[in-house]
Design a protein around this motif. Structure first.
Motif, mmCIF file in Angstrom:
data_model
loop_
_atom_site.group_PDB
_atom_site.id
_atom_site.type_symbol
_atom_site.label_atom_id
_atom_site.label_comp_id
_atom_site.label_asym_id
_atom_site.label_seq_id
_atom_site.Cartn_x
_atom_site.Cartn_y
_atom_site.Cartn_z
ATOM 1 N N HIS A 1 0.841 -1.212 0.000
ATOM 2 C CA HIS A 1 0.000 0.000 0.000
ATOM 3 C C HIS A 1 0.864 1.245 0.000
ATOM 4 O O HIS A 1 2.020 1.185 0.435
ATOM 5 C CB HIS A 1 -0.883 0.024 1.264
ATOM 6 C CG HIS A 1 -1.626 -1.243 1.504
ATOM 7 N ND1 HIS A 1 -1.297 -2.131 2.510
ATOM 8 C CD2 HIS A 1 -2.668 -1.797 0.839
ATOM 9 C CE1 HIS A 1 -2.119 -3.177 2.457
ATOM 10 N NE2 HIS A 1 -2.941 -3.010 1.457
ATOM 11 N N ASP B 1 3.461 1.933 3.128
ATOM 12 C CA ASP B 1 4.143 0.768 3.713
ATOM 13 C C ASP B 1 5.666 0.903 3.647
ATOM 14 O O ASP B 1 6.375 0.573 4.612
ATOM 15 C CB ASP B 1 3.734 -0.527 2.999
ATOM 16 C CG ASP B 1 2.326 -0.980 3.377
ATOM 17 O OD1 ASP B 1 1.836 -0.562 4.437
ATOM 18 O OD2 ASP B 1 1.737 -1.755 2.601
ATOM 19 N N HIS C 1 -0.113 -7.683 2.804
ATOM 20 C CA HIS C 1 1.297 -7.660 3.219
ATOM 21 C C HIS C 1 1.930 -9.032 3.003
ATOM 22 O O HIS C 1 3.060 -9.145 2.530
ATOM 23 C CB HIS C 1 1.418 -7.250 4.694
ATOM 24 C CG HIS C 1 1.042 -5.819 4.939
ATOM 25 N ND1 HIS C 1 1.147 -5.218 6.171
ATOM 26 C CD2 HIS C 1 0.556 -4.855 4.111
ATOM 27 C CE1 HIS C 1 0.749 -3.965 6.098
ATOM 28 N NE2 HIS C 1 0.378 -3.714 4.860
HETATM 29 ZN ZN ZN Z 1 -0.010 -1.815 4.220
#
Ligand code: ZN
Length: 250
Positions: free
Chosen positions: A27, A30, A138
């Motif tokens: 994202h 991150d 993730h």
């Molecule tokens: Zn993330």
């Protein structure tokens, strides 16, 4: 250094500053959370850094009335701002749907293509083996990025990508938020850049940033949490501020 970490620290701290680094995050934000200070330090020393964001970030709002397309557009702008703070030259967004990422051959091929095209000395991504990692994106990003590293070296993986791009293997892979760290980058002096880059993601004010978009006091508390986390990461090996990684030498 504690005994616990003596065994784990089988890779030295601070890699040589790479010429090129590719950072693959699920994202927007991150990469900044996992490695923002290390990336800024390297960029300042001349590293060409590319940020690759796998999803569109379209579920990154706690407002039930938010329009996912509008959220994604805003997050793309925020990511560009944060990339400029970090000193990253390139931002690539693959636009997979946020929250729905899976380890497919299509994703592996796409990440393999970018490894071959950008030829990074160091690749950074999520640690997919981090215990109790809840977020499916993730996990899927970490596994797919590592699968792409394996594929990128050998010409018989995704041969249709050649000759546009050449096979390549990074010299090192750094996994952020590691389950078992074995490598630390000294980020003393670079935390303010990380904090500034994170604050660019103002759409995440109520979630990741803990209300930092609402008032100065909360923004200061958020910055303190980042500093504390870096101090904790560095403490086992005697650094005032660090980002911890699992280092893999492929
Ligand atoms: Zn993330």
């Amino acid at each position: 250094m504690s005994d616990l970490y003596e065994d784990l620290r089988d890779e030295p701290e601070d890699l040589p500053v790479p010429e090129t680094a590719l950072c693959i995050g699920a994202h927007p934000d991150d990469a900044e959370i996992g490695a923002g200070a290390t990336l800024t330090r390297w960029a300042d020393a001349g590293t060409t850094i590319a940020l690759l964001v796998v999803t569109d970030g379209s579920k990154g709002s706690w407002d039930p009335n938010a329009d996912p397309t509008t959220v994604a557009e805003r997050r793309r702008l925020e990511q560009n701002e944060a990339a400029a703070v970090l000193g990253a030259r390139n931002t690539i967004v693959l636009n997979y749907i946020d929250g729905e990422l899976e380890c497919t051959m299509a994703l592996r091929a796409e990440l393999c293509y970018w490894v071959r095209r950008l030829q990074p000395d160091v690749l950074l991504t999520h640690d997919p083996w981090q215990r109790y990692q809840l977020h499916p994106d993730h996990r899927a990003t970490g596994f797919s990025a590592l699968d792409a590293v394996v594929a990128a070296r050998d010409p018989l993986f995704f041969p249709e990508q050649m000759p546009e791009v050449e096979p390549h293997r990074p010299e090192a892979v750094l996994l952020w938020s590691p389950d078992e760290p074995n490598h630390w980058e000294d980020v003393s002096g670079w935390l303010e850049h990380k904090i500034t880059a994170l604050l660019c993601h103002s759409s995440q004010g109520k979630s990741t940033l803990g209300g930092a978009d609402e008032d100065q006091e909360r923004a200061a508390a958020f910055a303190d949490r980042i500093r504390l986390s870096a101090a904790r990461a560095g403490a086992p090996i005697g650094l005032a501020a660090a980002e911890a990684f699992r280092r893999i030498t492929p």
